[in-house]
Write a protein that holds these residues in place. Structure first.
Motif, mmCIF file in Angstrom:
data_model
loop_
_atom_site.group_PDB
_atom_site.id
_atom_site.type_symbol
_atom_site.label_atom_id
_atom_site.label_comp_id
_atom_site.label_asym_id
_atom_site.label_seq_id
_atom_site.Cartn_x
_atom_site.Cartn_y
_atom_site.Cartn_z
ATOM 1 N N GLU A 229 -50.198 -16.214 99.097
ATOM 2 C CA GLU A 229 -49.867 -17.526 99.655
ATOM 3 C C GLU A 229 -48.893 -17.403 100.812
ATOM 4 O O GLU A 229 -48.011 -16.539 100.812
ATOM 5 C CB GLU A 229 -49.247 -18.422 98.579
ATOM 6 C CG GLU A 229 -48.971 -19.844 99.050
ATOM 7 C CD GLU A 229 -48.356 -20.698 97.961
ATOM 8 O OE1 GLU A 229 -49.129 -21.247 97.151
ATOM 9 O OE2 GLU A 229 -47.116 -20.835 97.919
ATOM 10 N N VAL A 230 -49.072 -18.266 101.820
ATOM 11 C CA VAL A 230 -48.203 -18.316 102.994
ATOM 12 C C VAL A 230 -47.739 -19.755 103.213
ATOM 13 O O VAL A 230 -48.540 -20.688 103.142
ATOM 14 C CB VAL A 230 -48.943 -17.822 104.260
ATOM 15 C CG1 VAL A 230 -48.045 -17.959 105.484
ATOM 16 C CG2 VAL A 230 -49.399 -16.384 104.104
ATOM 17 N N ARG A 231 -46.441 -19.920 103.492
ATOM 18 C CA ARG A 231 -45.868 -21.206 103.920
ATOM 19 C C ARG A 231 -45.133 -20.930 105.229
ATOM 20 O O ARG A 231 -44.215 -20.104 105.248
ATOM 21 C CB ARG A 231 -44.888 -21.752 102.879
ATOM 22 C CG ARG A 231 -45.529 -22.029 101.523
ATOM 23 C CD ARG A 231 -44.467 -22.297 100.462
ATOM 24 N NE ARG A 231 -45.067 -22.511 99.159
ATOM 25 C CZ ARG A 231 -45.226 -23.693 98.577
ATOM 26 N NH1 ARG A 231 -44.819 -24.792 99.208
ATOM 27 N NH2 ARG A 231 -45.769 -23.800 97.384
ATOM 28 N N ALA A 249 -42.302 -17.404 108.270
ATOM 29 C CA ALA A 249 -43.152 -17.629 107.103
ATOM 30 C C ALA A 249 -42.480 -17.141 105.834
ATOM 31 O O ALA A 249 -41.673 -16.204 105.858
ATOM 32 C CB ALA A 249 -44.496 -16.912 107.276
ATOM 33 N N SER A 362 -50.908 -22.818 108.082
ATOM 34 C CA SER A 362 -49.789 -23.404 107.357
ATOM 35 C C SER A 362 -48.785 -24.040 108.316
ATOM 36 O O SER A 362 -48.299 -25.148 108.082
ATOM 37 C CB SER A 362 -49.095 -22.333 106.520
ATOM 38 O OG SER A 362 -47.963 -22.862 105.860
ATOM 39 N N ARG A 367 -48.622 -27.270 105.215
ATOM 40 C CA ARG A 367 -48.821 -27.039 103.789
ATOM 41 C C ARG A 367 -49.102 -25.563 103.525
ATOM 42 O O ARG A 367 -49.495 -24.817 104.425
ATOM 43 C CB ARG A 367 -49.964 -27.898 103.256
ATOM 44 C CG ARG A 367 -51.333 -27.580 103.821
ATOM 45 C CD ARG A 367 -52.395 -28.462 103.178
ATOM 46 N NE ARG A 367 -53.748 -28.145 103.617
ATOM 47 C CZ ARG A 367 -54.463 -27.125 103.168
ATOM 48 N NH1 ARG A 367 -53.951 -26.295 102.263
ATOM 49 N NH2 ARG A 367 -55.693 -26.921 103.609
ATOM 50 N N PRO A 368 -48.926 -25.107 102.276
ATOM 51 C CA PRO A 368 -49.192 -23.703 101.963
ATOM 52 C C PRO A 368 -50.678 -23.384 102.069
ATOM 53 O O PRO A 368 -51.534 -24.256 101.863
ATOM 54 C CB PRO A 368 -48.697 -23.554 100.524
ATOM 55 C CG PRO A 368 -48.707 -24.932 99.966
ATOM 56 C CD PRO A 368 -48.405 -25.840 101.111
#
Length: 396
Positions: A229-231, A249, A362, A367-368
């Motif tokens: 996952e990346v935000r 990030a 993102s 959003r993630p």
């Protein structure tokens, strides 16, 4: 020097791997693009490995630049103004691409279809859609006689320090990875963006995320494995360009490791850094454009400091092989000889490109984004800006 005229014969697709290279039968290589990256990095690598590979041709649309390169490389290097003409005339085993990013996908595909293996400067292409099209033009492995394949230049993976660190991390010698930091904070002035293709989505594919930090982010993934996952955030804070000039990030990896990533071309104090805090030690790489053993440091946790027998193994190896184009090319030639997929290609290279697409998505959607989320129906599969090239006005 005049541009060579090709003979009237079509390129032939090679269906079997080249024979093992020896000084008597080196790989026949061609370079496409004769600017600074080819002259300063690829040509020295070819010279260093001259017993395994021989430069036979160069392609450039600028006759003066091509002439200057041939003066440097040698008169036995044939010059061409067109890639297809060179492929038909020379039938090289290997094509090295050092052209602007927007040309990579078309040129890599043409070389693969002509039977040549490809080693391309980063980024290999500008989108996941382009990557999958390149992959479709590759050969298939059948009993170890596959190829040709396309690989991207990620020279920071190579060198004894990176190899040693990856072995320690993957074997569990340093304990479980917990927290990581990946930093590419460089400085580029206004003159840097005077080159027409820089800072534009259609020609560069992105800003420092795509063109600068890609090396350190690829090395981070090489060391830690799959991300989940990346935000992210991105901004255009200084430069009057289409793409970002800074991005950040938060990343989670499949094993639970959490990481921060920073990419910038606004930083007067330039540094490239990766730090990974594990249960038993911290491993840290600090450099700028390339690393050797001395750029890696290992700090034992308090409970491990007295275990000299264990921590002695963490120190960098005696042999010092710096990260370089030559180090990667050497391994690439090994793969060619065996007819197997080279490092820095296939799913590994796609994972890095997917990570960049997820970072942009993102940042631009707020959003993630999860691994595997960006498919053919997603606009970020076709362009890093996701069909929103005006995603952020320049800050005043």
């Amino acid at each position: 020097m005049p541009v060579a005229e090709p003979p009237a014969q079509p390129p032939t697709t090679r269906t079997t791997p080249i024979s093992p290279s020896t000084p008597a039968s080196p790989v026949r290589a061609a370079v496409v693009g004769t600017g600074g990256i080819v002259t300063g990095s690829h040509l020295p690598a070819l010279r260093e490995l001259h017993g395994r590979v021989r430069l036979v041709a160069a392609v450039d649309t600028d006759p003066a630049r091509l002439t200057a390169f041939r003066d440097l490389a040698g008169d036995d290097v044939h010059g061409y103004g067109d890639l297809d003409e060179m492929l038909a005339a020379e039938r090289p085993d290997l094509v090295l691409l050092g052209t602007p990013p927007a040309l990579h996908a078309v040129q890599a595909t043409a070389a693969l279809r002509a039977g040549a293996w490809v080693l391309c400067e980063k980024p290999l292409c500008l989108s996941l859609a382009e990557y999958d099209a390149i992959a479709a033009a590759e050969g298939t492995e059948e009993g170890g006689t596959g190829g040709p394949y396309a690989s991207v230049v990620f020279q920071h993976r190579y060198g004894s320090g990176a190899v040693h660190a990856r072995e320690l991390l993957r074997s569990g010698e340093l304990g479980r990875p917990l927290v990581a930091h990946c930093q590419t904070t460089w400085y580029r002035d206004r003159a840097y963006y005077s080159v027409p293709w820089r800072g534009r989505w259609a020609t560069e594919g992105g800003g420092p995320t795509m063109g600068h930090g890609i090396h350190q982010m690829d090395l981070l993934l090489h060391l830690l494995g799959d991300w989940t996952e990346v935000r992210a955030m991105a901004g255009r804070l200084v430069h009057d360009v289409e793409s970002e000039d800074v991005s950040t990030a938060l990343v989670q990896f499949a094993d639970g490791t959490m990481a921060t990533v920073v990419n910038s071309v606004l930083s007067p104090d330039e540094v490239s850094r990766i730090r990974i805090d594990c249960a038993d030690a911290t491993v840290e790489l600090t450099h700028l454009y390339g690393h050797s053993n001395d750029d890696w440091a290992y700090t034992p946790a308090v409970h491990a400091r007295d275990d000299e027998r264990r921590t002695a193994h963490w120190r960098t190896p005696a042999a010092d092989v710096p990260s370089s184009h030559a180090a990667q090319l050497d391994g690439f030639l090994d793969a060619m000889e065996k007819g197997v997929r080279p490092p820095g290609s296939g799913t590994e290279a796609r994972r890095t490109l997917e990570f960049l697409a997820a970072l942009y998505k993102s940042a631009f959607t707020g959003r993630p984004v999860g691994a595997g989320e960006i498919g053919p129906d997603d606009p970020y599969y076709h362009a890093m800006h996701g069909n929103h090239p005006d995603w952020a006005p320049k800050e005043q």
